[in-house]
Design a protein around this motif. Structure first.
Motif: not given
Length: 427
Positions: A26-33, A37-42, A90-95, A99-105
């Motif tokens: 997960i870390f390698l994929a995140t740092f490699a760009g 997207g969406g829930m699975i990445g966040a 992009e990782a920060s924006e996905n999270v 959290m907000k429009s995705g409704g996780f909270l």
């Protein structure tokens, strides 16, 4: 839990190795760009970062004893790591989106509120309901009064101290507190909306941070003085319900699925009712669930399913959610920029006033002072739903979520009414 005591030592080692490999991927994929997207990445990056920071926080001396341990490290650690560019933008924006429009909270809060109320003893709920409102009022009164008095002592106006610091902090967060407060006050106080918001927002951010720290300290106080706490039970003398008493049926995937459906359904109920009743969705959801519980119409098996789902969510998703709170709702730069000694003092006094007022009135109402101070005090002084989760996680009392939400929603609404009356009186 994936790894537990029933596994052999060999199986535990293999399981830990596999989970470590999954985290590395997960870390390698995140740092490699290549982060999906969406829930699975966040959710993937939130779970990994949350688990690591929670592990570190729970094993860091002083922090794990006095400041909430893993919870506070996850929130502020993730805020620092993501905002300082250690993770791709992009990782920060996905999270943030998740959290907000995705409704996780909302999903998390609905699960906790539904499961904790339906899993609560009916008599406890009846006894606590009416007595809890004075706790909220006591918290608000002490917070505002102490802040105003201290404000005058440090050469700041009583009115400004209360209206620009105490009321926003006690008002139920940003969307339900600061924003409507600005609308109420702008045009009638000689200050425009931008000026008001610039003075209120730092108070909310710093007050939220102080509330989380105070939650950890109150938990430690309960360990030092056991007579002050019910360890998650609000009413003094109430017999703690054991796991065996709470769950008599077997736990399986079907039960968890039913519990999840009930939580989602109750959120739908609150959403629909909010279209006809001018109250927050969470407040209407709480009232609806409480009425269902007290009426006894919900079969015991379904109550147990909702409670089982609540425990599953708390055990497995809390660290991930705290990462989301840190990334999406915690601005460290805003907190640091507002940290003048006088400003910090007034925010601290507001939070302490909320603790003292809620704890004292709670004791008079027959509640444990620490539980009353956490729910009626700190959950009034934090930033709404996200703050409630953080405070209860730091104090290790997630089962108090229904009362925390009452403080944030109903208590926040009371503060808006108070602000309206004050502004009209001086306009």
């Amino acid at each position: 839990m994936i790894i537990n005591e029933t596994m052999t030592v060999r199986d535990q080692r293999i399981s830990k190795a596999i989970l470590a490999i999954a985290a590395i991927i997960i870390f390698l994929a995140t740092f490699a760009g290549k982060m999906p997207g969406g829930m699975i990445g966040a959710l993937g990056i939130m779970v990994v970062v949350g688990t690591i920071l929670n592990f570190v926080g729970d094993r860091t001396p002083i922090i794990n004893q006095f400041f909430g341990g893993g919870a506070i490290v996850v929130i502020f650690g993730s805020a620092y790591l993501f905002h300082q560019g250690f993770f791709p933008a992009e990782a920060s924006e996905n999270v943030k989106t998740f959290m907000k429009s995705g409704g996780f909270l909302a999903f998390y809060v609905a699960s906790l509120v539904t499961g904790s109320i339906l899993g609560m003893d009916t008599q406890t709920l009846k006894k606590a309901a009416l007595k809890y409102i004075p706790v909220i009022l006591g918290s608000a009164f002490f917070a505002c009064a102490l802040t105003g008095v201290v404000g005058m002592l440090v050469s700041k106006d009583f009115y400004d101290s209360v209206m620009l610091i105490a009321l926003p902090i006690m008002g139920g967060g940003m969307g339900a507190g600061a924003v409507p407060l600005v609308e109420i006050m702008s045009g009638k106080t000689g200050m425009n909306a931008e000026t008001l918001m610039s003075q209120m927002v730092p108070a909310l951010a710093i007050g939220n941070a102080i509330a989380i720290v105070m939650a950890g300290l109150l938990n430690k106080l309960g360990q030092i003085a056991p007579t002050l706490t019910g360890n998650g039970q609000l009413i003094r003398g109430q017999k703690a319900i054991t796991e065996e008493e709470q769950q008599t049926g077997s736990l399986n995937v079907t039960i968890l699925g039913v519990g999840a459906l009930l939580a989602v359904s109750m959120f739908f109920v609150g959403t629909v009712l909010s279209s006809f009743i001018s109250m927050h969705t969470y407040a209407l959801m709480i009232i609806s669930i409480a009425l269902i519980k007290v009426s006894g119409i919900m079969p015991t098996a379904l109550e147990q399913a909702a409670h089982s789902w609540y425990k599953f969510v708390v055990s497995n998703l809390t660290p991930a959610l705290l990462v989301g709170i840190g990334v999406a709702y915690t601005d460290l730069n805003q907190i640091l920029n507002a940290l003048s000694p006088m400003y910090f003092l007034l925010v601290l006094i507001t939070v302490l006033g909320a603790i003292i007022g809620a704890g004292f009135i709670g004791w008079l109402m027959g509640f444990y002072p620490i539980e009353a101070a956490i729910t009626g005090g700190l959950c009034m002084a934090n930033m709404g739903g996200t703050g409630d989760v953080a405070v209860l996680a730091a104090s290790k009392r997630m089962e108090l979520m229904p009362f925390a939400q009452i403080s944030s929603r109903i208590g926040g609404a009371f503060m808006l009414i108070l602000a309206t009356l004050v502004v009209q009186a001086i306009a």
